[in-house]
Design a protein around this motif. Structure first.
Motif, short mmCIF file in Angstrom:
data_model
loop_
_atom_site.label_atom_id
_atom_site.label_comp_id
_atom_site.label_asym_id
_atom_site.label_seq_id
_atom_site.Cartn_x
_atom_site.Cartn_y
_atom_site.Cartn_z
N UNK A 444 0.85 -1.19 0.00
CA UNK A 444 0.00 0.00 0.00
C UNK A 444 0.88 1.24 0.00
N UNK A 445 0.59 2.17 -0.91
CA UNK A 445 1.30 3.46 -0.96
C UNK A 445 0.23 4.54 -0.98
N UNK A 446 0.28 5.46 -0.02
CA UNK A 446 -0.75 6.49 0.06
C UNK A 446 -0.14 7.85 0.40
N UNK A 447 -0.83 8.89 -0.02
CA UNK A 447 -0.47 10.25 0.31
C UNK A 447 -1.76 11.00 0.68
N UNK A 448 -1.72 11.73 1.79
CA UNK A 448 -2.90 12.46 2.28
C UNK A 448 -2.50 13.88 2.64
N UNK A 449 -3.38 14.81 2.31
CA UNK A 449 -3.10 16.22 2.59
C UNK A 449 -4.34 16.86 3.20
N UNK A 450 -4.15 17.64 4.26
CA UNK A 450 -5.24 18.35 4.95
C UNK A 450 -4.93 19.84 4.92
N UNK A 451 -5.92 20.63 4.45
CA UNK A 451 -5.73 22.08 4.38
C UNK A 451 -6.93 22.80 4.99
N UNK A 452 -6.75 23.40 6.18
CA UNK A 452 -7.85 24.19 6.76
C UNK A 452 -7.83 25.61 6.19
N UNK A 453 -8.92 26.01 5.52
CA UNK A 453 -9.00 27.37 5.00
C UNK A 453 -9.33 28.35 6.12
N UNK A 462 -6.38 12.98 -1.20
CA UNK A 462 -5.28 12.03 -1.23
C UNK A 462 -5.45 11.00 -2.32
N UNK A 463 -4.43 10.15 -2.43
CA UNK A 463 -4.43 9.08 -3.42
C UNK A 463 -3.76 7.86 -2.82
N UNK A 464 -4.10 6.71 -3.38
CA UNK A 464 -3.57 5.45 -2.84
C UNK A 464 -3.49 4.40 -3.92
N UNK A 465 -2.48 3.53 -3.82
CA UNK A 465 -2.35 2.36 -4.69
C UNK A 465 -2.20 1.12 -3.82
N UNK A 466 -2.95 0.08 -4.16
CA UNK A 466 -2.87 -1.20 -3.45
C UNK A 466 -2.54 -2.28 -4.48
#
Length: 829
Positions: A444-453, A462-466
């Motif tokens: 599993x490879x994932x990337x997640x991003x959180x941005x509070x305006x 985010x995106x992920x590959x399994x």
């Protein structure tokens, strides 16, 4: 437009509406409390100090937060009123500020420079005894804190799960969440290949003493994998981020189960290491079983009665070990690496006497065949899990980037042997043996991003590959008349199975109508590509759009309501698809189904939670779930079954199938009431499940689970607990699942300043066997099975915590404290 397309269209419109309305929402109507905490001696900020807000006269806080790296804090959405604010941090004296007045829409003057005075008598060692509540109900999950559970401490993960709200466990270790067996299991928020081979065995290989908490997520948001139509269960193992060297040892010995675990934590400044080892063994236990089947063959005009009676002895064992490293590169950059090794297995051997009696419809005897069968089966798994996670926090509070890589490799082997000796009929002894090794690799490879305006609007994406790769080999030998075995080429083969899942998601969290309503909406897209070398089987790729939506509203500071909708998918797993025939019992054969389609599910939930000043808590929830192409085991009777060139008479073939649709409507009630030193808890679950199959009449059945737990705190650190659990029978398409009743009691004495404890447990102390009576029926057959399962056990547990905790006032060296909140792992993605 079909139902799925309609839901997606409605969801898209609703998502746009939420974003549009948010731009006009005003942050008014309620106030806030903010301030800064500093060390009274060094004048440096105190990060991670605990801020608790009390209503005047209340003994329990209704809101709170921790200070950030600069010692500052902001608590929003506080109704107008008169409050008390308490500030705590380990090693400092509590500071209390009385009569903090909050005015609606204005807030309160900033509580700047709240001084915390260090404790004058500095200790060389500190023992933390803060205790989280047994059950925590959060907006997106329910958390069961197993570390405070007495009766489960000498057991395994399944014993803990029996006490978790909304979860049901039967006597064989099959787990359901809200009545659905398709549950996605995670360890510390990450997938593991140990769950793919045999879920029940994996859960029996994890000692309860190693579990910190269990998170139940019935309506996962867009950030989570769409797999698991029942939801997600995340098992959090014990760890520590406290400065210094500390650890614990837990040992349990009993008449049926023995286990132990060892944890060691070392942390200096910004670098920490955690190591653990745990293992358990279920001693040999022998259960009794009987099976009576009546089969009719209308075309031949015959009736067959098969009676089987015997016993089966089971043994289980397993261990887990792991090592993790955490490096806080900077106050905003965190790197974590871990490796884990897992092993578990079981061994069963049995004896059965059989009587196969065949007559014509007129009553004439065709034959009466008596035989004895001996069988032996073995299963074991070795798995390795590796993960690497990087987390970046930005200057803006709440803005985060996380990258996660995990890979899990499992190697498993299943083998069986059976031999049948005929006492009548003059038939020669028959038998077979098979060895079925395989391996499973998942990355599993994932990337997640959180941005509070701003404080009321946050965007996540985010995106992920399994990537999964399964390989399997089947070798089967047949017994010859001379007592030797020869390879059966028709039942020996190998196959490869590969699956790739590519996913991306976007979600928003916002407050609407002057913070009256909190909303979290998301959409996730998953594309699945599968290839397998099953003969004559082609699996097409498919795309799945997964919407999710949650509304929550605080009726008061201590009560809230929540409503949610989600769409889930259950992809067939390795065991469902494997075409290997398990013929350890030639009259009851099981196999996988490589033609299975994925199961799809729509779910709606409503929930209400209320906390009381005295510590009582109540939660009521209801749900509706509709599954399409529902995957269940289906039994078919054959007068004779040809398995790759060999014919077996009077067989029930058990195979996973897409049975049609399943609709479940249910409710869950949890309550906790402290009465002095007595604490009472109950968890009740009720559900009506309707199965519809084109070839079988619609079947509706009611199922329920009720458990009761009582804990009493005696003087001198002595505690007693009792627990009872009842699972009702369940009517299904082809019969009834038996009811299950289980009870246990436990006592614990703590000593050495609560560093050590000694406990005694008893499970089903007055009942040696638990009797299970189930029925199965279908075209041409009716079967009644009775099992007597030995669950009675007595045991003793010993726990010891050791180590020295160090605290530094130097901000640059970092400061850690015991985190009473549960770790979030990687969000279960």
């Amino acid at each position: 437009m079909n139902f799925k397309s309609s839901i997606s269209a409605i969801f898209s419109i609703l998502l746009l509406a939420i974003i549009s309305v948010n731009s006009f929402a005003q942050n008014a109507g309620k106030g806030k409390i903010n301030g800064k905490v500093i060390d009274a001696v060094t004048k440096l900020p105190v990060d991670y100090a605990t801020i608790s807000v009390f209503k005047q006269g209340a003994t329990s806080p209704f809101n709170g937060i921790s200070t950030d790296a600069k010692g500052t804090f902001v608590i929003d959405n506080i109704p107008a009123g008169d409050y008390k604010v308490a500030v705590d941090f380990l090693g400092y004296t509590r500071t209390t500020i009385e009569h903090v007045i909050v005015t609606e829409g204005i807030g309160t003057p900033a509580l700047n420079n709240i001084l915390l005075a260090p404790v004058q008598n500095q200790l060389t060692g500190v023992t933390i005894t803060a205790k989280a509540p047994i059950i925590e109900n959060r907006i997106d999950k329910m958390v069961y804190n197993a570390a405070n559970d007495l009766t489960a401490q000498g057991g395994v993960a399944l014993d803990v799960l029996k006490k978790v709200p909304q979860v049901s466990v039967d006597i064989d270790g099959n787990v359901e969440l809200q009545g659905n067996a398709n549950v996605r299991f995670l360890i510390n928020g990450k997938p593991s290949s140990i769950f793919g081979a045999s879920l029940a065995d994996a859960l029996q290989a994890i000692p309860a003493s190693q579990i910190k908490s269990i998170e139940v997520i019935t309506s996962p948001g867009a950030k989570y994998d769409a797999a698991g139509t029942g939801g997600i269960i995340n098992i959090i193992l014990k760890d520590s981020k406290v400065q210094g060297i500390n650890g614990s040892v837990n040992l349990a010995a009993g008449t049926r189960l023995e286990n132990g675990s060892f944890n060691l934590n070392m942390r200096k400044n910004n670098f920490g290491v955690n190591a653990f080892f745990s293992g358990n063994a279920q001693l040999a236990t022998t259960g009794l079983n009987s099976n009576n089947r009546t089969s009719t063959d209308a075309s031949a005009g015959t009736t067959t009665n098969l009676t089987q009676s015997g016993n089966n002895t089971q043994r289980r064992s397993g261990y887990q070990s792991g090592l993790s490293f955490n490096w806080s590169i900077t106050p905003k950059d965190d790197l974590t690496a871990s490796v884990g090794f897992n092993h578990f297995g079981n061994h069963g051997n049995g004896f059965s006497s059989q009587d196969e009696f065949k007559t014509t419809t007129g009553g004439a005897t065709l034959y009466d065949l008596l035989s004895n069968r001996i069988s032996d089966s073995r299963f074991h798994v070795n798995a390795t899990d590796v993960s690497l996670a990087y987390k970046k926090q930005f200057k803006k509070e709440g803005q985060e980037l996380e990258i996660l890589y995990t890979t899990s490799y499992g190697k498993n082997t299943f083998s069986y042997f059976n031999e049948q000796d005929y006492l009548t009929g003059g038939y020669p002894t028959s038998g077979s043996r098979s060895n079925n090794p395989g391996n499973d690799r998942e990355t599993n490879i994932s990337i997640d991003y959180v941005h509070p305006f701003n404080k009321t609007f946050t965007l996540e994406g985010g995106a992920k590959a399994v990537i999964q790769n399964l390989k399997n080999v089947v070798n089967t030998d047949t017994l010859l008349n001379d007592g030797t075995y020869i390879n059966n080429a028709n039942q020996s083969y190998g196959f490869n199975y590969k699956r790739q899942i590519y996913a991306a998601y976007l979600s928003v969290s916002t407050s609407l109508f002057k913070e009256f309503l909190d909303v979290k909406a998301g959409i996730r897209n998953e594309y699945t590509n599968t290839s397998a070398d099953f003969a004559g089987v082609t699996i097409p790729g498919y795309n799945t759009v997964v919407p999710s939506l949650t509304f929550s509203h605080k009726l008061s500071p201590t009560s809230s309501v929540k409503a949610s909708y989600n769409y889930r998918i259950e992809r067939p797993d390795y065991g469902d698809l494997n075409p290997f025939y398990n013929i350890s019992d030639p009259h009851n054969i099981s196999t996988g189904n490589p033609n299975l389609k994925p199961e799809l599910s729509h779910g709606i939930e409503l929930g209400y939670n209320k906390s009381f000043d005295g510590g009582a808590n109540i939660y009521f929830g209801s749900f509706y779930r509709h599954n399409i192409d529902d995957i269940q085991q289906f039994s078919t009777r054959y007068d004779s079954l040809n398995v790759n060139g060999r014919v077996y008479p009077d067989v029930i073939l058990n195979q996973r199938s897409n049975i049609g649709t399943q609709t479940t409507v249910g409710a869950n009630l949890f309550g906790s009431v402290p009465i002095g030193k007595l604490n009472l808890r109950t968890n009740m679950f009720f559900a009506s499940r309707t199965n519809t199959n084109p070839g079988i009449s619609k079947v509706t059945g009611l199922a329920y689970r009720i458990n009761l737990n009582a804990t009493y705190q005696f003087p001198h650190d002595f505690t007693a607990e009792a627990f009872a659990n009842y699972n009702s029978s369940q009517k299904g398409l082809q019969g009834t699942r038996p009811y299950f009743f289980f009870y246990n009691i436990a006592v614990r004495k703590q000593f050495m300043n609560k560093k050590a404890s000694l406990g005694l447990q008893a499970a089903n102390p007055f009942t040696h066997y638990v009797t299970q009576r189930g029925t199965t029926f279908g075209p041409g057959f009716n079967q009644v099975s009775i099992r007597q399962v030995p669950l009675q056990s007595f045991g003793v547990t010993l726990s010891y915590k050791f180590g020295k905790l160090e605290f530094s006032k130097d901000k640059d060296k970092g400061r850690d404290k015991e985190d009473n909140a549960m770790p979030q792992g990687d969000g279960g993605r």
